[in-house]
Design an enzyme around this catalytic site. Sequence first.
Site, PDB file in Angstrom:
ATOM      1  N   HIS A   1      31.379 108.600   5.530  1.00 41.31           N
ATOM      2  CA  HIS A   1      31.221 107.328   5.210  1.00 41.31           C
ATOM      3  C   HIS A   1      31.858 106.327   6.318  1.00 41.31           C
ATOM      4  O   HIS A   1      31.770 105.168   6.590  1.00 41.31           O
ATOM      5  CB  HIS A   1      31.857 106.751   3.895  1.00 41.31           C
ATOM      6  CG  HIS A   1      30.878 105.674   3.157  1.00 41.31           C
ATOM      7  ND1 HIS A   1      31.634 104.614   2.944  1.00 41.31           N
ATOM      8  CD2 HIS A   1      29.563 105.559   3.012  1.00 41.31           C
ATOM      9  CE1 HIS A   1      30.596 103.601   2.375  1.00 41.31           C
ATOM     10  NE2 HIS A   1      29.518 104.316   2.326  1.00 41.31           N
TER      11      HIS A   1
ATOM     12  N   LYS B   1      32.662 104.849  10.145  1.00 41.29           N
ATOM     13  CA  LYS B   1      31.706 104.176  11.133  1.00 41.29           C
ATOM     14  C   LYS B   1      32.696 104.031  12.090  1.00 41.29           C
ATOM     15  O   LYS B   1      33.197 102.880  12.232  1.00 41.29           O
ATOM     16  CB  LYS B   1      31.061 102.959  10.719  1.00 41.29           C
ATOM     17  CG  LYS B   1      30.116 103.246   9.472  1.00 41.29           C
ATOM     18  CD  LYS B   1      29.573 101.865   8.641  1.00 41.29           C
ATOM     19  CE  LYS B   1      28.975 102.528   7.412  1.00 41.29           C
ATOM     20  NZ  LYS B   1      29.908 102.975   6.392  1.00 41.29           N
TER      21      LYS B   1
ATOM     22  N   ASP C   1      36.681 107.586  25.441  1.00 48.70           N
ATOM     23  CA  ASP C   1      37.694 108.270  26.536  1.00 48.70           C
ATOM     24  C   ASP C   1      38.921 108.550  25.914  1.00 48.70           C
ATOM     25  O   ASP C   1      39.938 108.431  26.553  1.00 48.70           O
ATOM     26  CB  ASP C   1      37.569 107.560  27.769  1.00 48.70           C
ATOM     27  CG  ASP C   1      36.328 107.733  28.564  1.00 48.70           C
ATOM     28  OD1 ASP C   1      35.553 108.450  28.423  1.00 48.70           O
ATOM     29  OD2 ASP C   1      36.342 106.604  29.331  1.00 48.70           O
TER      30      ASP C   1
HETATM   31  C1  NAG Z   1      25.053 101.030   5.588  1.00 52.46           C
HETATM   32  O1  NAG Z   1      26.204 101.972   5.120  1.00 52.46           O
HETATM   33  C2  NAG Z   1      26.445 101.720   3.859  1.00 52.46           C
HETATM   34  C3  NAG Z   1      27.741 102.151   3.603  1.00 52.46           C
HETATM   35  O2  NAG Z   1      28.742 101.585   4.197  1.00 52.46           O
HETATM   36  C4  NAG Z   1      25.225 102.015   2.836  1.00 52.46           C
HETATM   37  O3  NAG Z   1      25.541 102.061   1.564  1.00 52.46           O
HETATM   38  C5  NAG Z   1      23.999 101.620   3.368  1.00 52.46           C
HETATM   39  O4  NAG Z   1      22.977 101.865   2.653  1.00 52.46           O
HETATM   40  C6  NAG Z   1      23.845 101.429   4.937  1.00 52.46           C
HETATM   41  N1  NAG Z   1      22.619 100.860   5.387  1.00 52.46           N
HETATM   42  C7  NAG Z   1      21.803 101.205   5.799  1.00 52.46           C
HETATM   43  C8  NAG Z   1      20.709  99.967   6.175  1.00 52.46           C
HETATM   44  O5  NAG Z   1      21.231 102.077   5.740  1.00 52.46           O
END
Ligand code: NAG
Length: 225
Positions: free
Chosen positions: A159, A161, A166
Amino acid sequence: MSKVVKYVAGTLIFGLFTEIVYQIYVRLNSKKEDKKCITEVLFFPDLKVACKAHFTSIEGCNNRHCRYTHSGNSLSRLYNYLTLSRKSLDVCVFVLSCADLADILILVHKRGVMVRIITDNEQVNVQGSQIWRLRSEGKFSCLFSGIIVRTDNSSFFMHHKFVVIDNEILINGSFNWTRQAITGNQENLVVMNDPEIVQQFQTEFENMWTEFDPRVTYMKTTEDT
Ligand SMILES: *[C@@H]1O[C@H](CO)[C@@H](O)[C@H](O)[C@H]1NC(C)=O
Ligand SMILES: *[C@@H]1O[C@H](CO)[C@@H](O)[C@H](O)[C@H]1NC(C)=O
Ligand SMILES: *[C@@H]1O[C@H](CO)[C@@H](O)[C@H](O)[C@H]1NC(C)=O
Ligand SMILES: [Zn+2]
């Protein structure tokens, strides 16, 4: 002492003194330069998608009817940071379906930057996923393999991001690499270069990189049986 000697001595001492002051000034300034602190927050959504050509190529955008924006926004800042990479770009994202961001990864890969990606296995084959493209298109000559993408195949979500550039700059936040996150969702990205925090993210990336090595997974499952 003659006036001339006094004059020459005075000039020399004055010259020496200004040189010392100048050297101290240079040292202090270069130290400041080294430690230049980056702290920036990028908020999404952007009103319009930033033009990739305008912000990342030397030639700029030559499309007179360009439908993207040429004014700086959060996405253009993200482009700037990603293209700053010189050595490595370690990307850990749940979803990677934005073709423009995938293009940037391919661009820096072609410049010789080591690009590594970790994503969730359930997202690899979703509609618009860029993973297969990154693996194949990044492969542009027999000397360079495609971009290596490893997946978390557990039943849990990868999960995170975040991106480490570098081993120096961290970009982290709620932002998925999707079109919807750029122009639709309320999202944030924090950019910073605090070495203590960057190092912890880098170490975690290395740990996951090893953990999700398909060969390691294979060995584990054969050991289990
Ligand atoms: C983006 O990330 C979240 C988890 O943080 C997830 O639940 C969500 O489905 C994601 N959005 C898309 C558009 O895939
Ligand atoms: C992990 O999942 C991906 C995507 O579903 C799949 O392509 C890959 O073969 C899997 N790897 C292992 C080691 O099971
Ligand atoms: C990174 O981003 C996540 C998701 O928004 C957040 O929960 C976390 O606190 C952030 N960590 C740092 C060090 O900024
Ligand atoms: Zn343009």
